[in-house]
Enzyme design. Structure first.
Site, PDB file in Angstrom:
ATOM      1  N   SER A 155       0.829   4.708  14.564  1.00 33.56           N
ATOM      2  CA  SER A 155       1.519   5.999  14.475  1.00 33.56           C
ATOM      3  C   SER A 155       1.712   6.712  15.810  1.00 33.56           C
ATOM      4  O   SER A 155       2.437   7.704  15.861  1.00 33.56           O
ATOM      5  CB  SER A 155       0.764   6.932  13.525  1.00 33.56           C
ATOM      6  OG  SER A 155       1.069   6.583  12.213  1.00 33.56           O
TER       7      SER A 155
ATOM      8  N   LYS B  90       5.168   7.255  16.827  1.00 29.44           N
ATOM      9  CA  LYS B  90       5.975   8.363  16.282  1.00 29.44           C
ATOM     10  C   LYS B  90       6.292   9.411  17.347  1.00 29.44           C
ATOM     11  O   LYS B  90       7.287  10.134  17.241  1.00 29.44           O
ATOM     12  CB  LYS B  90       5.242   9.009  15.095  1.00 29.44           C
ATOM     13  CG  LYS B  90       5.046   8.051  13.911  1.00 29.44           C
ATOM     14  CD  LYS B  90       4.105   8.642  12.859  1.00 29.44           C
ATOM     15  CE  LYS B  90       3.870   7.675  11.697  1.00 29.44           C
ATOM     16  NZ  LYS B  90       2.843   8.178  10.748  1.00 29.44           N
TER      17      LYS B  90
ATOM     18  N   TYR C  26      10.877   0.904  11.279  1.00 28.79           N
ATOM     19  CA  TYR C  26       9.607   1.650  11.304  1.00 28.79           C
ATOM     20  C   TYR C  26       8.403   0.699  11.468  1.00 28.79           C
ATOM     21  O   TYR C  26       7.512   0.944  12.292  1.00 28.79           O
ATOM     22  CB  TYR C  26       9.487   2.477  10.015  1.00 28.79           C
ATOM     23  CG  TYR C  26       8.161   3.160   9.847  1.00 28.79           C
ATOM     24  CD1 TYR C  26       7.852   4.314  10.563  1.00 28.79           C
ATOM     25  CD2 TYR C  26       7.202   2.649   8.974  1.00 28.79           C
ATOM     26  CE1 TYR C  26       6.617   4.924  10.421  1.00 28.79           C
ATOM     27  CE2 TYR C  26       5.967   3.256   8.820  1.00 28.79           C
ATOM     28  CZ  TYR C  26       5.682   4.400   9.550  1.00 28.79           C
ATOM     29  OH  TYR C  26       4.458   5.003   9.410  1.00 28.79           O
TER      30      TYR C  26
ATOM     31  N   TYR D  42      -2.995  14.242  11.289  1.00 25.06           N
ATOM     32  CA  TYR D  42      -2.883  14.409   9.837  1.00 25.06           C
ATOM     33  C   TYR D  42      -3.753  15.571   9.371  1.00 25.06           C
ATOM     34  O   TYR D  42      -3.796  16.614  10.029  1.00 25.06           O
ATOM     35  CB  TYR D  42      -3.253  13.098   9.105  1.00 25.06           C
ATOM     36  CG  TYR D  42      -2.493  11.916   9.654  1.00 25.06           C
ATOM     37  CD1 TYR D  42      -1.102  11.908   9.599  1.00 25.06           C
ATOM     38  CD2 TYR D  42      -3.128  10.846  10.254  1.00 25.06           C
ATOM     39  CE1 TYR D  42      -0.378  10.841  10.113  1.00 25.06           C
ATOM     40  CE2 TYR D  42      -2.409   9.774  10.759  1.00 25.06           C
ATOM     41  CZ  TYR D  42      -1.044   9.785  10.690  1.00 25.06           C
ATOM     42  OH  TYR D  42      -0.343   8.742  11.193  1.00 25.06           O
TER      43      TYR D  42
ATOM     44  N   VAL E 212      -3.517   4.297  13.212  1.00 18.86           N
ATOM     45  CA  VAL E 212      -4.555   3.581  12.459  1.00 18.86           C
ATOM     46  C   VAL E 212      -5.049   2.309  13.155  1.00 18.86           C
ATOM     47  O   VAL E 212      -5.990   1.680  12.692  1.00 18.86           O
ATOM     48  CB  VAL E 212      -4.142   3.237  11.003  1.00 18.86           C
ATOM     49  CG1 VAL E 212      -4.066   4.471  10.136  1.00 18.86           C
ATOM     50  CG2 VAL E 212      -2.863   2.438  10.952  1.00 18.86           C
TER      51      VAL E 212
HETATM   52  N1  GLU Z   1       2.121   1.819  10.163  1.00 16.95           N
HETATM   53  C1  GLU Z   1       1.162   2.715   9.587  1.00 16.95           C
HETATM   54  C2  GLU Z   1       1.609   3.147   8.214  1.00 16.95           C
HETATM   55  O1  GLU Z   1       2.738   3.447   8.044  1.00 16.95           O
HETATM   56  C3  GLU Z   1       0.983   3.888  10.493  1.00 16.95           C
HETATM   57  C4  GLU Z   1      -0.067   4.865  10.017  1.00 16.95           C
HETATM   58  C5  GLU Z   1      -0.923   5.418  11.132  1.00 16.95           C
HETATM   59  O2  GLU Z   1      -1.018   4.844  12.205  1.00 16.95           O
HETATM   60  O3  GLU Z   1      -1.539   6.470  10.914  1.00 16.95           O
HETATM   61  O4  GLU Z   1       0.853   3.163   7.292  1.00 16.95           O
END
Ligand code: GLU
Length: 310
Positions: free
Chosen positions: A65, A68, A192, A244, A262
């Site tokens: 993530s 992003k 994505y 988050y 993650v």
């Molecule tokens: N590719 C992961 C997902 O979409 C990213 C989530 C993350 O890194 O928090 O679940």
């Protein structure tokens, strides 16, 4: 400040390598479950480019993530403030892959860093492109801001998530039903999953984030990546939404804009001073790197770095 950053990052890496409690490695993306939980890396890149590293700072990991941040930067460059008609700017207070809020808020995700919001951001990057081109554009951008052409996409991780990312498929389809996805869900998700599979070391990630510590200026190429206003706003979103439903606690403990993934990485920005990347694969209960956050807490305390300090 008379600070020996080499010694400090060395001490932090040594402390983290001894810790027994390290959190749990993400296993819902099968390929990530193979990563050794004992890995720990840290890289601090100062505004002038001087870099201080500790632990496994040169080992590439899945940024997940954290990507992003880069796609948001690209999307704002492409569609500008029109993006905010399709995605909000508020902390979600919900898990990263939550679907419940989307129903109440009619397919408009709370912010660009929860999965639903990031999928919309990626959808804007697809506009007029084949998925392959959009993936190439994202990778080129990351390489450009990091000034490093060796950064790559880990295809095994992308395949692994493509095969198992059912929640993201659900999110994308749900937003499509609300008219908030312009492309077929499988096309947007193809991009994505590949952006999430970008692999970088702490050293490379700190370099890639440096433009956000430089008020939007490109560190080496001259000129700007984004305007200073935009850099500040991206940092603001990282502070309020980058972890988050752990964002409040992270701001309380560390006091810096940061984005987690993650894969266990965290990119943190000290405006005007430094870009920091840490990596420890074990996650806490809200899906953020347990030791990564602890390491940043130690570093922030020792340096006095905080967006709340003069
Ligand atoms: N590719 C992961 C997902 O979409 C990213 C989530 C993350 O890194 O928090 O679940």
């Amino acid at each position: 400040m008379n600070l020996d950053l080499d010694a400090l990052v060395g001490d932090i890496a040594a402390e983290m390598s001894e810790r027994e409690e390290r959190g749990a490695v993400a296993s819902y993306i099968p390929q990530l479950a193979h990563v050794d939980p004992r890995r720990f890396g840290i890289a601090v890149m100062l505004a002038d480019g001087t870099t201080h590293v500790g632990g496994d700072a040169d080992e590439a990991f899945s940024i997940q993530s954290i990507s992003k941040v880069f796609t948001l930067t690209l999307a704002l460059g492409k569609v500008g403030d029109a993006l905010w008609r399709r995605v909000g700017r508020e902390p979600s207070g919900n898990p990263f892959n939550s679907i419940v809020q989307l129903e109440a808020e009619k397919g408009i995700p709370r912010n660009p860093f929860i999965n639903a919001g990031a999928i919309v951001v990626t959808d804007t990057l697809l506009g007029g492109h084949a998925p392959k081109e959009a993936i190439g554009e994202i990778l080129r951008f990351v390489r450009h801001v990091a000034d490093d052409d060796t950064i790559f996409i880990d295809k095994a991780v992308a395949r692994s998530e493509t095969a198992t990312g059912h929640r993201n498929v659900a999110l994308a389809n749900y937003m499509h039903a609300f008219g908030n996805l312009e492309h077929a869900p499988e096309l947007t998700l193809g991009v994505y999953f590949h952006q999430c599979a970008i692999a970088m070391s702490c050293r490379q990630l700190a370099a890639a984030g440096r433009f956000l510590a430089l008020d939007g200026r490109h560190p080496t190429a001259g000129g700007r990546v984004v305007s200073s206003e935009r850099a500040r706003r991206i940092n603001a979103l990282m502070l309020t939404c980058g972890h988050y439903d752990g964002s409040g606690d992270f701001a309380f403990r560390v006091g810096l804009p940061a984005k987690s993934g993650v894969g266990g990485g965290i990119l943190a920005i000290v405006p005007g001073k430094a870009s920091i990347a840490v990596w420890s694969p074990g996650l806490n209960r809200v899906g953020n790197s347990m030791l990564g956050a602890l390491a940043l807490e130690r570093l922030a305390r020792a340096t006095g770095w905080s967006v709340f300090a003069p």
